[in-house]
Design an enzyme around this catalytic site. Sequence first.
Site, PDB file in Angstrom:
ATOM      1  N   GLN A   1       0.666  -1.037   0.130  1.00 40.02           N
ATOM      2  CA  GLN A   1       0.010  -0.150   0.212  1.00 40.02           C
ATOM      3  C   GLN A   1       0.592   1.553   0.236  1.00 40.02           C
ATOM      4  O   GLN A   1       0.042   2.085  -0.262  1.00 40.02           O
ATOM      5  CB  GLN A   1      -1.174   0.096   1.285  1.00 40.02           C
ATOM      6  CG  GLN A   1      -2.204  -1.163   1.116  1.00 40.02           C
ATOM      7  CD  GLN A   1      -2.893  -1.233   2.014  1.00 40.02           C
ATOM      8  OE1 GLN A   1      -2.647  -1.108   3.317  1.00 40.02           O
ATOM      9  NE2 GLN A   1      -4.118  -0.417   2.041  1.00 40.02           N
TER      10      GLN A   1
ATOM     11  N   HIS B   1       0.776  -9.466   4.547  1.00 39.64           N
ATOM     12  CA  HIS B   1      -1.001  -8.335   4.325  1.00 39.64           C
ATOM     13  C   HIS B   1      -1.473  -8.609   2.918  1.00 39.64           C
ATOM     14  O   HIS B   1      -0.803  -7.733   1.897  1.00 39.64           O
ATOM     15  CB  HIS B   1      -0.069  -7.002   4.867  1.00 39.64           C
ATOM     16  CG  HIS B   1      -0.949  -5.679   5.533  1.00 39.64           C
ATOM     17  ND1 HIS B   1      -1.000  -5.390   6.200  1.00 39.64           N
ATOM     18  CD2 HIS B   1      -2.085  -5.847   4.555  1.00 39.64           C
ATOM     19  CE1 HIS B   1      -2.006  -4.660   6.585  1.00 39.64           C
ATOM     20  NE2 HIS B   1      -2.786  -5.150   5.243  1.00 39.64           N
TER      21      HIS B   1
ATOM     22  N   ASN C   1      -2.352 -10.963   8.364  1.00 44.71           N
ATOM     23  CA  ASN C   1      -2.862  -9.830   8.597  1.00 44.71           C
ATOM     24  C   ASN C   1      -4.307 -10.461   8.550  1.00 44.71           C
ATOM     25  O   ASN C   1      -4.519 -10.598   6.919  1.00 44.71           O
ATOM     26  CB  ASN C   1      -2.745  -8.456   7.543  1.00 44.71           C
ATOM     27  CG  ASN C   1      -3.420  -7.527   8.213  1.00 44.71           C
ATOM     28  OD1 ASN C   1      -3.807  -6.988   8.798  1.00 44.71           O
ATOM     29  ND2 ASN C   1      -4.514  -7.119   6.547  1.00 44.71           N
ATOM     30  N   GLU C   2      -5.225 -10.377   8.312  1.00 46.45           N
ATOM     31  CA  GLU C   2      -7.015 -10.264   8.568  1.00 46.45           C
ATOM     32  C   GLU C   2      -7.084 -11.819   7.801  1.00 46.45           C
ATOM     33  O   GLU C   2      -7.459 -11.475   7.026  1.00 46.45           O
ATOM     34  CB  GLU C   2      -7.088  -9.741   7.962  1.00 46.45           C
ATOM     35  CG  GLU C   2      -7.334  -8.137   8.826  1.00 46.45           C
ATOM     36  CD  GLU C   2      -7.637  -7.336   8.366  1.00 46.45           C
ATOM     37  OE1 GLU C   2      -7.529  -7.466   6.944  1.00 46.45           O
ATOM     38  OE2 GLU C   2      -7.991  -5.852   9.191  1.00 46.45           O
TER      39      GLU C   2
HETATM   40  C1  BGC Z   1      -6.565  -3.808   6.128  1.00 44.76           C
HETATM   41  C2  BGC Z   1      -5.696  -2.209   5.436  1.00 44.76           C
HETATM   42  C3  BGC Z   1      -7.152  -1.457   5.086  1.00 44.76           C
HETATM   43  C4  BGC Z   1      -7.937  -1.184   6.121  1.00 44.76           C
HETATM   44  C5  BGC Z   1      -9.125   0.221   4.911  1.00 44.76           C
HETATM   45  C6  BGC Z   1      -7.710  -3.291   6.659  1.00 44.76           C
HETATM   46  O1  BGC Z   1      -8.814  -4.960   6.270  1.00 44.76           O
HETATM   47  O2  BGC Z   1      -5.370  -4.507   6.902  1.00 44.76           O
HETATM   48  O3  BGC Z   1      -4.937  -3.093   4.879  1.00 44.76           O
HETATM   49  O4  BGC Z   1      -5.814  -0.662   4.149  1.00 44.76           O
HETATM   50  O5  BGC Z   1      -9.004  -2.582   6.286  1.00 44.76           O
HETATM   51  O6  BGC Z   1      -9.558  -0.934   4.519  1.00 44.76           O
END
Ligand code: BGC
Length: 412
Positions: A21, A124, A168-169
Amino acid sequence: MDKELKFPAGFMWGSATSAHQVEGGNNNDWTEWEKSENRIEALRLQGLDPQNFISGRACDSYNRYEEDFDIARQLNHNTHRFSIEWSRIEPEEGRFDDRAMDHYLAVIEALRKRGIEPIVTLWHFTNPIWFARKGGFLNPKSSEYFSRYACYVAQKLDGKARWLITFNEAGTVYAGFAYLLGLWPPQYKSLYKTMRVIKNIRKAHRSAYKAIKSTSHNVIIGTTSMLTYVVYGRRFYEKIIGRLFNYLRNFYFLDKTARFHDFIGVDYYHVDRIRRFGNFLSEGYEVLPKQQLMPEMDWEFYPQGLYDVLKDLKKRFNKPVLIAENGIADSTDQKRSKFMTEHLYWVWRAIQDGVDVRGYIYWSLLDNFEWAKGFEPRFGLVEIGYATFSRKIRPSAFEYAKICKTNQLDIG
Ligand code: BGC
């Protein structure tokens, strides 16, 4: 009456970014997708300019990270969360690039020099192209590939970063968007594939956790999950369906890996309502009235929900928690300060009520490339002028800086 709400001594305050990002110049499965004919055609059909959906040089933070960290220091952050890009470290299967790793060691050194504690995310959302070609996390050997990469990084870090986030998520947002809803690469719409991916990612986390822990004793390891405040109707069966959805949406991934977490990372942004289904299911407006929408994401946000999520998490897992992301896309900066203050109030309340929250990381330090939504949503404490890569600190960032400095929230 004015009140000063103190946070525990040593509380971590900071902000986050991720490699794809902000860095620019990446070459991974996302960059391939951004430039693919199908993706470009789909954007054109929606009347959108495909150029705004190609990460390209992003914020050029790969080259400008010292400047970014000077800002973080100026804003009194004592912590910074960033991610290491797997595709740089292992550009071809089994070939690890020591020079790419040296770059990240320099990033950590730059943080330390400024008195900022690094929190390192290993994955990520992006994958090396070779790994994606092998089926990514659908591949039964994916956990071995990931774990090998994670061990390489951990060994090179050699204790220089104490906080590690493997994924991450991955089991919430990624599996859902990429394998169930078909919105992110590789754009599958398959429940079966989604479950397999979640299973393999869990396995990858477990094996990376065990392997890293066996050699690096001073690290603490977790994952982050995007947890939402789930809203459903009042009727008996609506509650059952709602709770089941809440479990699958928020806790299914964590459930089988909780043992392998020294802390749980919480990314909290918004409410999730159960979809209306005739007269059978309601969206729960009688339980929680419609809340404010986040300007550039159309997310309904509800600060108090974070308290409930944190209490729920304590009840289920009783682990230390890091608020690893919480933020608002708001280019006007009109709502950001209030957004943070209100969420922090509920974090503080949760701490008073026994939840072991170790820190709060705002998403994001900089405006950046917001995945499938491109460059438009502006989450940053710092505004980026993409034409020149200028950095301009937004007023709300200075408000947050006061909280970071005093370790307390002043409410009037
Ligand atoms: C993510 C980020 C994303 C943010 C806003 C999260 O889901 O880890 O990468 O930019 O939310 O959408």
